[in-house]
Design a protein around this motif. Structure first.
Motif, PDB file in Angstrom:
ATOM      1  N   UNK A 166      -1.404  -7.899  13.693  1.00 13.18           N
ATOM      2  CA  UNK A 166      -0.803  -6.687  14.117  1.00 13.18           C
ATOM      3  C   UNK A 166       0.853  -6.367  12.904  1.00 13.18           C
ATOM      4  N   UNK A 167       1.192  -7.544  11.982  1.00 17.34           N
ATOM      5  CA  UNK A 167       2.310  -8.034  10.923  1.00 17.34           C
ATOM      6  C   UNK A 167       1.562  -7.089   9.489  1.00 17.34           C
ATOM      7  N   UNK A 168       0.405  -6.521   9.649  1.00 13.35           N
ATOM      8  CA  UNK A 168      -0.235  -6.547   7.794  1.00 13.35           C
ATOM      9  C   UNK A 168      -0.348  -4.853   8.190  1.00 13.35           C
ATOM     10  N   UNK A 169      -1.029  -4.382   9.863  1.00 12.80           N
ATOM     11  CA  UNK A 169      -0.797  -3.094  10.495  1.00 12.80           C
ATOM     12  C   UNK A 169       0.961  -2.530  10.217  1.00 12.80           C
ATOM     13  N   UNK A 170       1.522  -3.095  11.023  1.00 10.51           N
ATOM     14  CA  UNK A 170       2.586  -2.955  11.068  1.00 10.51           C
ATOM     15  C   UNK A 170       3.659  -2.399   9.032  1.00 10.51           C
ATOM     16  N   UNK A 171       3.335  -3.464   8.256  1.00  9.68           N
ATOM     17  CA  UNK A 171       3.383  -3.666   6.871  1.00  9.68           C
ATOM     18  C   UNK A 171       2.584  -1.958   6.732  1.00  9.68           C
ATOM     19  N   UNK A 172       1.465  -2.335   6.750  1.00  9.56           N
ATOM     20  CA  UNK A 172       0.849  -0.759   6.021  1.00  9.56           C
ATOM     21  C   UNK A 172       1.527   0.519   6.416  1.00  9.56           C
ATOM     22  N   UNK A 173       1.847   0.353   8.384  1.00  4.48           N
ATOM     23  CA  UNK A 173       2.573   2.095   8.972  1.00  4.48           C
ATOM     24  C   UNK A 173       4.243   1.929   7.891  1.00  4.48           C
ATOM     25  N   UNK A 174       4.973   1.198   7.631  1.00  6.03           N
ATOM     26  CA  UNK A 174       5.894   1.100   7.024  1.00  6.03           C
ATOM     27  C   UNK A 174       6.440   1.778   5.943  1.00  6.03           C
ATOM     28  N   UNK A 175       4.894   1.221   5.420  1.00  7.83           N
ATOM     29  CA  UNK A 175       4.578   1.206   3.651  1.00  7.83           C
ATOM     30  C   UNK A 175       4.817   3.245   4.051  1.00  7.83           C
ATOM     31  N   UNK A 176       3.918   3.415   4.230  1.00 10.37           N
ATOM     32  CA  UNK A 176       3.332   5.268   4.955  1.00 10.37           C
ATOM     33  C   UNK A 176       4.553   6.295   4.669  1.00 10.37           C
ATOM     34  N   UNK A 177       5.334   5.509   5.527  1.00 10.87           N
ATOM     35  CA  UNK A 177       6.901   6.126   5.806  1.00 10.87           C
ATOM     36  C   UNK A 177       7.822   5.985   5.077  1.00 10.87           C
ATOM     37  N   UNK A 178       7.619   5.143   4.290  1.00 10.98           N
ATOM     38  CA  UNK A 178       8.560   4.712   3.281  1.00 10.98           C
ATOM     39  C   UNK A 178       8.050   5.393   1.689  1.00 10.98           C
ATOM     40  N   UNK A 179       7.223   5.819   1.551  1.00  9.01           N
ATOM     41  CA  UNK A 179       6.839   6.752   0.738  1.00  9.01           C
ATOM     42  C   UNK A 179       5.645   6.237  -0.481  1.00  9.01           C
ATOM     43  N   UNK A 180       4.729   5.154   0.207  1.00 10.34           N
ATOM     44  CA  UNK A 180       3.878   4.745  -0.505  1.00 10.34           C
ATOM     45  C   UNK A 180       2.725   5.775  -1.160  1.00 10.34           C
ATOM     46  N   UNK A 181       2.549   6.339  -0.724  1.00  8.35           N
ATOM     47  CA  UNK A 181       2.037   7.748  -1.144  1.00  8.35           C
ATOM     48  C   UNK A 181       2.242   8.413  -2.285  1.00  8.35           C
TER      49      UNK A 181
ATOM     50  N   UNK B 201      13.964   6.859  -5.050  1.00  4.56           N
ATOM     51  CA  UNK B 201      14.462   6.237  -3.279  1.00  4.56           C
ATOM     52  C   UNK B 201      13.399   6.138  -2.886  1.00  4.56           C
ATOM     53  N   UNK B 202      11.896   6.097  -2.765  1.00  2.93           N
ATOM     54  CA  UNK B 202      10.101   6.146  -2.759  1.00  2.93           C
ATOM     55  C   UNK B 202      10.754   4.590  -3.272  1.00  2.93           C
ATOM     56  N   UNK B 203      10.295   4.396  -4.042  1.00  2.00           N
ATOM     57  CA  UNK B 203      10.650   3.357  -4.771  1.00  2.00           C
ATOM     58  C   UNK B 203      11.854   2.214  -3.847  1.00  2.00           C
ATOM     59  N   UNK B 204      12.368   1.963  -3.982  1.00  2.00           N
ATOM     60  CA  UNK B 204      13.541   0.920  -3.241  1.00  2.00           C
ATOM     61  C   UNK B 204      13.170   1.021  -1.668  1.00  2.00           C
ATOM     62  N   UNK B 205      12.939   2.135  -1.091  1.00  2.00           N
ATOM     63  CA  UNK B 205      12.562   2.296   0.385  1.00  2.00           C
ATOM     64  C   UNK B 205      11.270   1.279   0.665  1.00  2.00           C
ATOM     65  N   UNK B 206      10.546   1.045  -0.424  1.00  2.00           N
ATOM     66  CA  UNK B 206       9.534   0.212  -0.403  1.00  2.00           C
ATOM     67  C   UNK B 206       9.618  -1.322  -0.641  1.00  2.00           C
ATOM     68  N   UNK B 207      10.150  -0.930  -1.544  1.00  2.00           N
ATOM     69  CA  UNK B 207      10.844  -2.448  -1.918  1.00  2.00           C
ATOM     70  C   UNK B 207      11.771  -2.999  -0.617  1.00  2.00           C
ATOM     71  N   UNK B 208      12.242  -2.299  -0.173  1.00  2.00           N
ATOM     72  CA  UNK B 208      12.837  -2.805   1.134  1.00  2.00           C
ATOM     73  C   UNK B 208      12.229  -3.282   2.169  1.00  2.00           C
ATOM     74  N   UNK B 209      11.275  -2.784   2.678  1.00  2.00           N
ATOM     75  CA  UNK B 209       9.783  -2.479   3.770  1.00  2.00           C
ATOM     76  C   UNK B 209       8.747  -4.018   2.885  1.00  2.00           C
ATOM     77  N   UNK B 210       8.464  -4.237   1.997  1.00  2.00           N
ATOM     78  CA  UNK B 210       7.561  -5.237   1.255  1.00  2.00           C
ATOM     79  C   UNK B 210       9.035  -6.965   1.305  1.00  2.00           C
ATOM     80  N   UNK B 211       9.849  -6.781   1.447  1.00  4.09           N
ATOM     81  CA  UNK B 211      10.987  -8.137   1.929  1.00  4.09           C
ATOM     82  C   UNK B 211      11.121  -8.615   3.143  1.00  4.09           C
ATOM     83  N   UNK B 212      11.058  -6.921   4.120  1.00  2.63           N
ATOM     84  CA  UNK B 212      11.418  -7.184   5.746  1.00  2.63           C
ATOM     85  C   UNK B 212      10.496  -7.516   6.212  1.00  2.63           C
ATOM     86  N   UNK B 213       8.831  -6.517   5.485  1.00  2.00           N
ATOM     87  CA  UNK B 213       7.664  -6.892   6.593  1.00  2.00           C
ATOM     88  C   UNK B 213       7.012  -7.779   5.875  1.00  2.00           C
ATOM     89  N   UNK B 214       6.626  -7.841   4.336  1.00  3.96           N
ATOM     90  CA  UNK B 214       5.969  -8.163   3.241  1.00  3.96           C
ATOM     91  C   UNK B 214       6.170  -9.436   3.072  1.00  3.96           C
TER      92      UNK B 214
END
Length: 523
Positions: free
Chosen positions: A489-504, A463-476
């Motif tokens: 600002x875009x990089x900061x948003x990307x990093x925050x969204x990755x955290x929320x998606x479960x990158x850790x 689930x986390x891999x799927x969510x992170x993939x979606x974040x990469x496509x949408x923000x990365x």
């Protein structure tokens, strides 16, 4: 239930292994195969004359390949099927998934439970994902030795080891060691000379070239983008990974340094190197380095370069060498050339899973499927057909190991037939010296490292891999293509969204597996 049915089916077949005749193979090739088997510990003894697999029942196998359907499919596969029918009483019906949408359609074949027997797969084309989901048949030593005796004898043990996931093999990998995973640039030398630019050998000299083309050449896009289904910029391989000696794991932005004995994992989006690269990309985007339609691009970069619509593109040396040969013939005035943007970096040789074929777990004829794969990789006549087409029509053979393309070569060679790379491969007589020089230089720079064959099992974090993939496509992706006005600002948003998606969570699981892998190697 399926495993039980498979077991019952096998029990009805004679237990002894058989040897398929290698029609058209020279004595040298046959001897080489036997030597390879002895050298690597694989069985290569001949069975008794009456130990044959029952092929009295004709079967039609459904196979799925990547790439567009060849214009001369019926002609070439008609001959392939004639040969297969004579040798193992089987024929192939092949479906082709176009390059522009294969990544979406590929997993649907499994999810929908479609009926097919063979499918192209690789470490970049969902081998790990589908194997862990149960989509591929496990290929045991007994199955391989029995139904693929030539492959079993010819394939070095290390290649089977590279294909293992959790200790099991699910694909028949390529058996050739001349492919590099590193990428480089193909560009127009005439444009470089026209604007009196320095030779391209670094990110800076390449940037100067792109900006000069953007400023002065109307109707030519400086850099040709690949299909937009990638989760990262397609220059990242050169400008981020190769340049810094990193290896990124699958479809998540996690990497390690190849020379790090501990294999410490980090998020590439959190590094200063990535931040610097974003500034590089943004400046290029603002100056017209590539199309502003990056997010919707579905173009054929190779075709666009050959047509003079783009001034440069990125790919591996094998692919670019082939394109260069065509361009040198059709447009010698372009003075097309190759450029390595990271000439001093360590180079990576493709492991066996770079190309291969798997048997669908639900195949009704897995044993015949394996027999067909055995022939396509090791039978000289069939190997030539699947790799090059009809002799005299699509290519002219030159001796036993070279070939010259005809004008109709492209009418067949448009799909993933590299799945059957083997020692029987021929060398194109027109393969440019420039590409050969790159291969020779890179061969001296190949770097083998402990994690080279490591495969990430993402089943615990799907689930986390799927969510992170979606974040990469949408923000990365928009960020990397310079489409976000405020990069910081875009990089900061990307990093925050990755955290929320479960990158850790993914990083912790990946590090745990790498630690275990390295510990096991140390034993």
């Amino acid at each position: 239930m399926m495993k039980k049915k498979w077991g019952l089916a096998l029990s009805s077949v004679l237990a002894a292994s058989m040897i398929l005749s290698a029609c058209g193979n020279s004595g040298n090739n046959e001897a080489a195969s036997n030597n390879a088997g002895n050298k690597n510990g694989n069985a290569s003894t001949s069975p008794a004359a009456d130990d044959k697999v029952d092929t009295s029942q004709a079967v039609k196998l459904k196979m799925i390949m990547l790439g567009p359907k060849p214009a001369d499919y019926d002609q070439v596969f008609g001959e392939i099927n004639k040969q297969l029918q004579e040798k193992v009483n089987a024929t192939l019906d092949t479906e082709f998934l176009d390059w522009s949408d294969w990544s979406q359609k590929y997993p649907l074949k499994f999810a929908a439970g479609e009926d097919f027997d063979l499918i192209y797969t690789s470490n970049w084309a969902q081998y790990n994902q589908q194997a862990l989901k149960g989509g591929f048949l496990e290929l045991t030593d007994d199955l391989l030795e029995k139904y693929m005796p030539q492959t079993w004898a010819a394939m070095p043990k290390v290649k089977w080891d590279q294909a293992k996931i959790n200790g099991k093999v699910y694909m028949v990998p390529q058996n050739q060691n001349t492919e590099f995973t590193d990428k480089l640039i193909l560009y127009r030398g005439d444009l470089l000379e026209k604007y009196n630019l320095q030779p391209i050998n670094s990110p800076e000299t390449y940037k100067a070239y792109l900006e000069a083309v953007a400023k002065n050449e109307k109707g030519i896009t400086p850099y040709g983008l690949e299909a937009s289904d990638s989760k990262t910029h397609n220059l990242d391989k050169q400008l981020l990974l190769q340049k810094n000696g990193w290896n990124m794991l699958g479809d998540v932005p996690l990497a390690y340094k190849v020379d790090d004995p501990k294999g410490q994992v980090f998020n590439i989006y959190d590094t200063p190197e990535f931040k610097d690269l974003l500034a590089y990309y943004k400046e290029l985007a603002d100056n017209g380095g590539w199309s502003r339609n990056a997010l919707t691009n579905k173009g054929d970069t190779t075709g666009d370069f050959k047509a003079g619509k783009v001034a440069s593109m990125s790919h591996n040396v094998t692919a670019l060498g082939g394109i260069l040969a065509t361009v040198n013939k059709d447009h010698p005035e372009w003075k097309a050339a190759l450029a390595d943007l990271t000439p001093d970096s360590k180079k990576s040789e493709a492991i066996s899973t770079q190309n291969g074929v798997a048997v669908h777990a639900t195949s009704k004829n897995p044993e015949r499927a394996l027999m067909v794969l055995d022939l396509l990789q090791n039978d000289k006549t069939l190997h030539d057909l699947i790799m090059y087409g009809i002799s005299g029509t699509h290519y002219e053979p030159v001796g036993d190991n070279q070939y010259t393309k005809t004008d109709k070569f492209g009418d067949f060679n448009s799909f993933s037939n590299w799945a059957w790379n083997s020692p029987l491969n021929r060398v194109d007589t027109m393969f440019p010296q420039a590409a050969q020089d790159v291969q020779k230089k890179w061969s001296a720079q190949v770097y083998h490292y402990p994690l080279e064959t490591f495969v990430f099992d993402n089943s615990k974090v799907l689930n986390e891999v799927t969510n992170v993939g979606n974040v990469m496509m949408r923000y990365g992706v928009p960020l990397e293509y310079g489409l976000i006005p405020d990069t910081a600002k875009g990089l900061d948003t990307l990093q925050k969204q990755l955290k929320a998606a479960g990158i850790d969570k993914i990083q912790a699981e990946l590090q745990s597996q790498i630690d275990a892998f390295l510990a096991n190697q140390a034993k």
